[in-house]
Write a protein that holds these residues in place. Structure first.
Motif, PDB file in Angstrom:
ATOM      1  N   ALA A 103      36.506  43.120  41.510  1.00  0.00           N
ATOM      2  CA  ALA A 103      37.107  41.655  41.834  1.00  0.00           C
ATOM      3  C   ALA A 103      35.492  41.068  42.122  1.00  0.00           C
ATOM      4  CB  ALA A 103      37.467  41.449  43.509  1.00  0.00           C
ATOM      5  N   ARG A 104      35.126  42.268  42.207  1.00  0.00           N
ATOM      6  CA  ARG A 104      33.330  41.740  41.742  1.00  0.00           C
ATOM      7  C   ARG A 104      32.486  41.344  40.204  1.00  0.00           C
ATOM      8  NH1 ARG A 104      28.707  46.030  45.141  1.00  0.00           N
ATOM      9  NH2 ARG A 104      29.623  47.355  43.174  1.00  0.00           N
TER      10      ARG A 104
ATOM     11  N   SER B 258      37.226  35.474  43.522  1.00  0.00           N
ATOM     12  CA  SER B 258      37.107  34.944  44.302  1.00  0.00           C
ATOM     13  C   SER B 258      38.498  34.862  45.411  1.00  0.00           C
ATOM     14  CB  SER B 258      37.145  33.695  44.475  1.00  0.00           C
ATOM     15  OG  SER B 258      38.638  33.084  44.196  1.00  0.00           O
ATOM     16  N   ARG B 259      37.832  35.431  47.044  1.00  0.00           N
ATOM     17  CA  ARG B 259      38.882  35.684  47.961  1.00  0.00           C
ATOM     18  C   ARG B 259      40.213  34.778  47.640  1.00  0.00           C
ATOM     19  NH1 ARG B 259      39.502  38.460  53.074  1.00  0.00           N
ATOM     20  NH2 ARG B 259      41.904  37.332  54.142  1.00  0.00           N
TER      21      ARG B 259
ATOM     22  N   VAL C  24      45.250  44.200  52.814  1.00  0.00           N
ATOM     23  CA  VAL C  24      46.328  44.454  52.041  1.00  0.00           C
ATOM     24  C   VAL C  24      46.880  43.679  51.853  1.00  0.00           C
ATOM     25  CG1 VAL C  24      48.504  45.442  54.389  1.00  0.00           C
ATOM     26  CG2 VAL C  24      46.317  45.657  54.971  1.00  0.00           C
ATOM     27  N   ALA C  25      47.219  42.132  51.942  1.00  0.00           N
ATOM     28  CA  ALA C  25      48.259  41.232  51.345  1.00  0.00           C
ATOM     29  C   ALA C  25      48.001  41.638  50.538  1.00  0.00           C
ATOM     30  CB  ALA C  25      48.041  40.192  51.509  1.00  0.00           C
ATOM     31  N   HIS C  26      46.332  41.456  49.386  1.00  0.00           N
ATOM     32  CA  HIS C  26      46.504  42.257  48.054  1.00  0.00           C
ATOM     33  C   HIS C  26      47.022  42.845  47.637  1.00  0.00           C
ATOM     34  CE1 HIS C  26      43.600  39.126  49.602  1.00  0.00           C
ATOM     35  NE2 HIS C  26      44.005  38.231  49.362  1.00  0.00           N
ATOM     36  N   ALA C  27      47.237  44.199  48.224  1.00  0.00           N
ATOM     37  CA  ALA C  27      47.745  45.463  48.049  1.00  0.00           C
ATOM     38  C   ALA C  27      49.173  45.571  47.833  1.00  0.00           C
ATOM     39  CB  ALA C  27      47.161  46.174  48.668  1.00  0.00           C
ATOM     40  N   PRO C  28      49.653  46.433  46.842  1.00  0.00           N
ATOM     41  CA  PRO C  28      51.769  46.628  46.765  1.00  0.00           C
ATOM     42  C   PRO C  28      51.901  46.991  48.125  1.00  0.00           C
ATOM     43  CG  PRO C  28      50.768  47.268  45.143  1.00  0.00           C
ATOM     44  CD  PRO C  28      49.527  46.564  45.554  1.00  0.00           C
ATOM     45  N   PRO C  29      52.775  46.973  48.059  1.00  0.00           N
ATOM     46  CA  PRO C  29      53.533  47.961  49.508  1.00  0.00           C
ATOM     47  C   PRO C  29      54.091  49.114  48.951  1.00  0.00           C
ATOM     48  CG  PRO C  29      54.680  45.095  49.779  1.00  0.00           C
ATOM     49  CD  PRO C  29      53.646  45.600  48.814  1.00  0.00           C
TER      50      PRO C  29
ATOM     51  N   VAL D 240      43.500  41.564  42.533  1.00  0.00           N
ATOM     52  CA  VAL D 240      42.726  41.134  40.611  1.00  0.00           C
ATOM     53  C   VAL D 240      43.330  40.938  39.877  1.00  0.00           C
ATOM     54  CG1 VAL D 240      42.014  43.546  41.350  1.00  0.00           C
ATOM     55  CG2 VAL D 240      40.568  41.707  40.557  1.00  0.00           C
ATOM     56  N   THR D 241      43.986  41.977  39.392  1.00  0.00           N
ATOM     57  CA  THR D 241      44.614  41.867  37.882  1.00  0.00           C
ATOM     58  C   THR D 241      45.294  40.334  37.873  1.00  0.00           C
ATOM     59  OG1 THR D 241      46.607  43.490  38.995  1.00  0.00           O
ATOM     60  CG2 THR D 241      43.921  44.383  38.091  1.00  0.00           C
ATOM     61  N   ILE D 242      46.350  40.504  38.604  1.00  0.00           N
ATOM     62  CA  ILE D 242      46.982  38.675  38.564  1.00  0.00           C
ATOM     63  C   ILE D 242      46.070  37.325  38.317  1.00  0.00           C
ATOM     64  CG2 ILE D 242      47.848  38.610  41.001  1.00  0.00           C
ATOM     65  CD1 ILE D 242      50.158  37.569  37.219  1.00  0.00           C
ATOM     66  N   ALA D 243      45.642  37.816  39.069  1.00  0.00           N
ATOM     67  CA  ALA D 243      44.811  37.155  39.106  1.00  0.00           C
ATOM     68  C   ALA D 243      43.713  36.586  38.240  1.00  0.00           C
ATOM     69  CB  ALA D 243      43.662  37.057  40.346  1.00  0.00           C
ATOM     70  N   LYS D 244      43.255  37.504  37.144  1.00  0.00           N
ATOM     71  CA  LYS D 244      42.186  38.338  36.070  1.00  0.00           C
ATOM     72  C   LYS D 244      43.353  36.981  34.847  1.00  0.00           C
ATOM     73  CE  LYS D 244      40.120  41.104  33.478  1.00  0.00           C
ATOM     74  NZ  LYS D 244      39.197  40.100  32.246  1.00  0.00           N
TER      75      LYS D 244
END
Length: 379
Positions: free
Chosen positions: A154-155, A160-161, A236-241, A308-312
């Motif tokens: 992400a960096r 972005s967040r 945590v919301a950005h990580a798959p459960p 990060v992957t789907i946002a990219k």
């Protein structure tokens, strides 16, 4: 030789907690239920030549050769060739790719392929590999947990967040809506009374913006492998459960009765530090092999291996978001590691059927530079 997918089925994903809906099951029990479902759906899964099962945590309940154990539990033929494989988060799709290769080469006429992961029984990193703490490797080759790798990506990619919050909100919203569309879940098989994805939690951008970073402890623990202090962005919301689940596909060299034909399949390795980028390379290779551009693909199941992957993907590639993860993704439904590729394949066939579309693609990306992608044509 053309290879066809006759059917692909999946379990719902249950929370990997002691009170999770699937926690009382066994890995081979989940697989057996899917084999039974294929039989009930009019196929002949117990007449196959090969059985390949992906699973990442092959210890404890998933040890002893999980594919062999599942073969015996499901009463698959003694003569069928069986393999347990671990290709990290791409394992379930790699199992399908290996079966594709075997059928194309004439070593089999039919195969079952997919994956299983019961993270309630075998937690993440339960194999306790020496590599996880081995500092004899040069720093750029030392192990870092995939959540920390997601923060580094992400960096480096300047994701972005806010973009990741939007990805998480979208995944939850679409997943919740999909539960009211039976066609999107036509190949999802109820197990132990669980008929829905157990981890879906619709939320808002306001709530997401208030959540703290999730992987700061890992940043400290693995500082020896980093060239500079980690900059944390994922919550945590950005990580798959963490969930339990399984998926299976039935492949054959016969076209009659098939749901789709496999157009192309590709795998790529990548920089283990960049980690989650190899799926993009595999996707581009699969498109090249198929002679198709991204705009020709009607539906895409892109593994949400952290936000990060789907946002990219949505930012950097010429893709209509309305084609991507239309029934929600891993950020909402969860990621049973070795099963994911097969679960996404089953989901893809359902959304192609429900929306009456032609070409579909599955993209998986995983830790340490693992990536796989497959394009299918609905029949």
């Amino acid at each position: 030789m053309t290879v066809y997918i006759h059917d692909a089925v999946r379990t719902p994903r249950g929370k990997a907690k002691p009170d999770g809906a699937l926690a009382g099951e066994t890995p081979h029990g989940l697989v057996t239920r899917l084999v039974d479902a294929l039989d009930e759906r009019g196929h002949a899964p117990r007449s196959i030549d090969r059985f390949t099962l992906g699973c990442v945590g092959q210890v404890g309940a998933q040890g002893g050769g999980v594919a062999m154990v599942s073969k015996m539990a499901a009463n698959l033929p003694d003569a069928c060739v069986v393999h347990s494989i671990n290709n990290f988060c791409a394992s379930g799709l790699t199992a399908i790719g290996l079966s594709l290769d075997a059928i194309e080469a004439g070593r089999a006429a039919s195969a079952l392929a997919g994956g299983v992961e019961m993270m309630s029984r075998v937690p993440f990193m339960a194999d306790r590999a020496d590599y996880y703490s081995d500092q004899s490797f040069p720093p750029e080759r030392r192990y870092i947990p995939v959540g920390l790798a997601a923060d580094l990506l992400a960096r480096s990619e300047d994701i972005s967040r806010e973009a990741m919050d939007e990805a998480a909100e979208r995944s939850q919203r679409l997943a919740a809506a999909a539960e009211d569309r039976p066609g999107f879940n036509a190949s999802r098989i109820a197990v132990a009374g669980l008929t829905r994805e157990e981890s879906i939690r619709p939320t808002s951008l306001r709530k997401l913006a208030e959540m703290p970073h999730a992987f700061t402890t890992w940043g400290e623990e693995y500082a020896h492998a980093l060239s500079e202090p980690a900059t944390h962005r994922h919550t945590v919301a950005h990580a798959p459960p963490i969930v339990d689940g399984a998926g299976l596909a039935l492949l054959s060299n016969e076209a009659a009765g098939a749901r789709a034909r496999i157009v192309s399949y590709a795998e790529m390795g990548g920089d283990p530090r960049a980690s989650l980028t190899a799926g993009f390379a595999a996707m581009e290779k699969a498109l090249e092999q198929a002679g198709l551009s991204l705009d020709r693909i009607d539906r895409i199941e892109f593994m949400e291996a952290f936000a990060v992957t789907i946002a990219k993907f949505l930012r950097d590639f010429p893709v209509d978001p309305g084609k991507v993860n239309v029934s929600g993704g891993h950020l909402a439904k969860g990621h049973p590691m070795g099963a994911t590729g097969a679960i996404l394949t089953s989901t893809l066939l359902d959304v192609l059927d429900e929306t009456d579309q032609r070409f579909g693609m599955v993209v998986c990306t995983g830790a340490q530079g693992v990536g796989a992608a497959m394009i299918v044509e609905r029949l």
